[in-house]
Enzyme design. Sequence first.
Site, PDB file in Angstrom:
ATOM      1  N   GLU A   1       0.836  -1.205   0.000  1.00 27.46           N
ATOM      2  CA  GLU A   1       0.000   0.000   0.000  1.00 27.46           C
ATOM      3  C   GLU A   1       0.871   1.255   0.000  1.00 27.46           C
ATOM      4  O   GLU A   1       0.644   2.188   0.774  1.00 27.46           O
ATOM      5  CB  GLU A   1      -0.955  -0.007   1.207  1.00 27.46           C
ATOM      6  CG  GLU A   1      -2.014  -1.087   1.121  1.00 27.46           C
ATOM      7  CD  GLU A   1      -3.072  -0.988   2.237  1.00 27.46           C
ATOM      8  OE1 GLU A   1      -2.831  -0.293   3.233  1.00 27.46           O
ATOM      9  OE2 GLU A   1      -4.137  -1.609   2.083  1.00 27.46           O
TER      10      GLU A   1
ATOM     11  N   GLU B   1      -6.766  -7.870  -0.783  1.00 31.53           N
ATOM     12  CA  GLU B   1      -7.237  -7.921   0.602  1.00 31.53           C
ATOM     13  C   GLU B   1      -8.742  -7.685   0.596  1.00 31.53           C
ATOM     14  O   GLU B   1      -9.202  -6.541   0.591  1.00 31.53           O
ATOM     15  CB  GLU B   1      -6.559  -6.851   1.476  1.00 31.53           C
ATOM     16  CG  GLU B   1      -5.084  -7.070   1.726  1.00 31.53           C
ATOM     17  CD  GLU B   1      -4.489  -6.087   2.740  1.00 31.53           C
ATOM     18  OE1 GLU B   1      -5.238  -5.265   3.299  1.00 31.53           O
ATOM     19  OE2 GLU B   1      -3.271  -6.153   2.957  1.00 31.53           O
TER      20      GLU B   1
END
Length: 644
Positions: A185, A265
Site C-alpha cells: 500500500e 485484501e
Amino acid sequence: MPHWALLGFLLLLPLLTVAELGLQANRTFEIDYEGDRFLKDGKPFRYISGSIHYSRIPRFYWKDRLLKMRMAGLNAIQTYVPWNFHEPLPGLYQFSGDQDLEYFLQLAHEIGLLVILRPGPYICAEWDMGGLPAWLLEKKSIVLRSSDLDYLAAVEKWLGILLPKVQPYLYQNGGPIITVQVENEYGSYFSCDYNYLRFLLNLFRQHLGKDVVLFSTDGASEEYLKCGALQGIYATVDFGTGRNVTEAFLTQRMAEPKGPLINSEFYTGWLDHWGEAHQTISTEKVVEFLIDILSRGANVDMYMFIGGTNFGYWNGANTPYAPQPTSYDYDAPLSEAGDLTEKYFAVREVIGKFEKLPEGPIPPSTPKFAYGKVAMKQVNTVEETLDILCPAGPINSTYPLTFVEVKQYFGFVLYRTTLPKNCSEPVGLSSFNGVHDRAYVSVNGVPQGILERNKVFSINITGKAGDTLDVLVENMGRINYGDEINDFKGLLSNLTLGSVILKDWLIFPLDMEGALQHYLSSSAACSENPSSSTLPSFYVGHFSIPSGIPDLPQDTYIQFSSWTKGQVWINGFNLGRYWPARGPQVTLYVPRHILVTSAPNNITVLELEKSPCSFQEKCFVEMVDKPVLDGPLFSSKKKVVSSS
Ligand SMILES: *[C@@H]1O[C@H](CO)[C@@H](O)[C@H](O)[C@H]1NC(C)=O
Ligand SMILES: *[C@@H]1O[C@H](CO)[C@@H](O)[C@H](O)[C@H]1NC(C)=O
Ligand SMILES: *[C@@H]1O[C@H](CO)[C@@H](O)[C@H](O)[C@H]1NC(C)=O
Ligand SMILES: *[C@@H]1O[C@H](CO)[C@@H](O)[C@H](O)[C@H]1NC(C)=O
Ligand SMILES: *[C@@H]1O[C@H](CO)[C@@H](O)[C@H](O)[C@H]1NC(C)=O
Ligand SMILES: *[C@@H]1O[C@H](CO)[C@@H](O)[C@H](O)[C@H]1NC(C)=O
Ligand SMILES: *[C@@H]1O[C@H](CO)[C@@H](O)[C@H](O)[C@H]1NC(C)=O
C-alpha cells in the site's frame, strides 16, 4: 492427539527437499494479459486465497491451520514476512522455531496450497512499526520507505538474506510461491518515491529472477494507485464490503487495462483497538461480496482467513495513537484459536460453487479446557526487582533518552530521578505529550498517577525534595500505518515539575524475558512482605493439568477479572497484553503447546496499575474455555490536560 493423527493421514506427500522440488516438471506461472487472467503451466488459473500470518500462529499449529484453509477450498494462501520478527538486532537473523519461514512454505506446499508472498520490507499488518525494525530509528532523521540512503542500505542487506531463502520456493523452481508483492500500500504513504520502488524492483529481480510475477497492492482509489503502482510491478487493489465492486475493479483497470482482476485484501472482518468496540463483518455481507468477486472471474485473497494473536509485544497502532489489542481474531472465518466458524462454512460453500472442494474430512476445532481459578501471589514490585531486570545497571543522563537511544526496543524502561523541591502541595508533573506511550509514576514507592500519550499530559504529585521519582514507561506498540511510523518510545520530551525541568536521570532498560528465565517463575522469589498492590508488580501462580482426563493439555483462555492492565507469561512464553479495564478484549488465548503435564505450569503476571491482591484477599486469574473479545469498554477516566 486425535486430530494430529488425522493430519498425518491427509498429508500424503512426503517432505520434499529443495533440491527435489527443483527436479519436478517444467513449471510456469505468468500473467496472460490478453486473456485477463493468470496462466499456470500454460493453463488458465485463478486463485482463491486466504491470509494467514505465520508470525501470529505458533509453529505447533501451522499445519492444522493450513489444512483447514485447504479444506475450505482455497488453492492459495497469502502471508507477510515481518522484518523485525526475523532481524531483532542489526545483523542478528532468526529463522528457526516459530520464525522458520522455510518450514512454513514447505508445509503449505505439501498441503497443496500455493503461496502469495508479501516480504515488504514494509507490511503494515497491524504489526509493530509495520514490520520495520525499530533499530532503523537509531538514525533519528531517517525517512523510512524512501530513498534515504541508510534505509536503502538496511533494506538491501535484509533482502539479501531473505530473498535467497525464498528463491528456491518460487513456483518456477518447484515451490509454492506464485507471486511476490513489492512493498505494501505504498500509495497511501506520503513519500511517493518512485526511485525507492525502482530500487526494490531491481533487488527483487536480482534475487528472484526475471520470471516471478511481482505485484503491488493499494487501496482501490485513483489517488492511491498514483504513488503505489510502478511499471514492471503488476498493480492490484484491496477493498472490503463497504465498496462497490465494479468501481473498485475499475480503479485497478486504470493502472492495469489488461490482465487478471485481483482483490489482494478482501476484508472478512476488521481490526480492533483498545477502548473501541469489537469489530465484526456479517457472514451475509462476506458471502454476497465473495460471490460477486468470484463471478467476475477475479482473483481474491481473503484478509484475514485466520488472524491469530499478537503474542508478546508485536501489536501495532494506528493514529491518532490507538494500539491494537493482543487478539488479532479479525472476525475471520477461522477464529484466533483456529476454530471453524459459521463464516468458514459459508465461505466454503461459496467456493464450492466455483471450484471443486477437496475430498476428506475437515480437521475439527481444537477442544478448549477450563482449568479454573489459579491463585496468584505478589512477588515483588518492579522497583524491588531492578537489579534483576537491569543487571548492567542504569544509564546516567542529564535529560531523558528514548528507548532506541538505550537500545531497548520493546517492553519497558524505568526513568528515575529525585524531586528537586518540596511538593507538599500537589505540583504538576508535565510531559508535553512526550510520553510514548504510558507512564506509571511513583514517588518513594507511592503511586502518583499515569501519564498517557494523547490522553493525559500532566498529573499532580506530592513529595519532598530528594524523594525518588520513578517513571515506568511502557511501549504499547509502534504505529504501523501512515506518516508517523517513526514512532520513538520512552520519554521524548523533558518532564517538568511545576516550571522546573527535571534533570539527572538514571535510565533502566528492563529485560523482562531474561528476568523471567532466571528468577520470576520460581516461588522462591516471593517477597516476605508483599508491597502495595497499586505499584507495578510481578505476581506468580501455578496450576497443574488434571490427571485422569484424556487428551490434556488442551488450549484455554486466561481471564483477568478485577485486574487492570499488564503483561502475562506462561512458562516463560509471553502471551501478550491484557487490559480488561479498557476493553474490548477480556480473555487471552493460551495455545496448549506451552503447557506441560510433568510439572506445575507457572503463570507470571506484570500488573502495571492495580491488582485485586491484598493482605486479606486471595486473588486469582481464571482459565476459561470460551474467548471474550467483545467485553465492556472503559475509556480513560482522566481528562486531557493541556500542556501549554
Ligand atoms: C521447459 O520449458 C522451456 C520453455 O518453455 C523449454 O525450453 C524446456 O524444454 C522445458 N523443459 C522441460 C523439461 O519440459
Ligand atoms: C456499482 O457501481 C456501478 C457503476 O458505477 C453501478 O452501475 C452499480 O449500480 C453499483 N452497484 C451497487 C450495488 O451500488
Ligand atoms: C551521573 O553523572 C553525573 C555527571 O557526570 C554525576 O555528577 C552523578 O554523580 C552521576 N550519578 C550517578 C548516580 O552515577
Ligand atoms: C523541604 O521541607 C523540609 C521540611 O519538611 C525542610 O526541612 C527542607 O529544608 C525543605 N527543602 C527545600 C528544598 O525546600
Ligand atoms: C493539580 O492541582 C491544581 C491545584 O491544586 C489543580 O488546579 C489542577 O486541576 C490539578 N491537576 C490535575 C491534573 O489534577
Ligand atoms: C530538555 O531540556 C534541555 C534544556 O532546556 C534541552 O537542551 C533539551 O533539548 C530538552 N530535551 C528534550 C527532549 O526536549
Ligand atoms: C514452575 O516452577 C516450579 C518452581 O516453582 C518448577 O519446579 C517447575 O518446573 C516450573 N514449571 C515449568 C513448566 O517450568
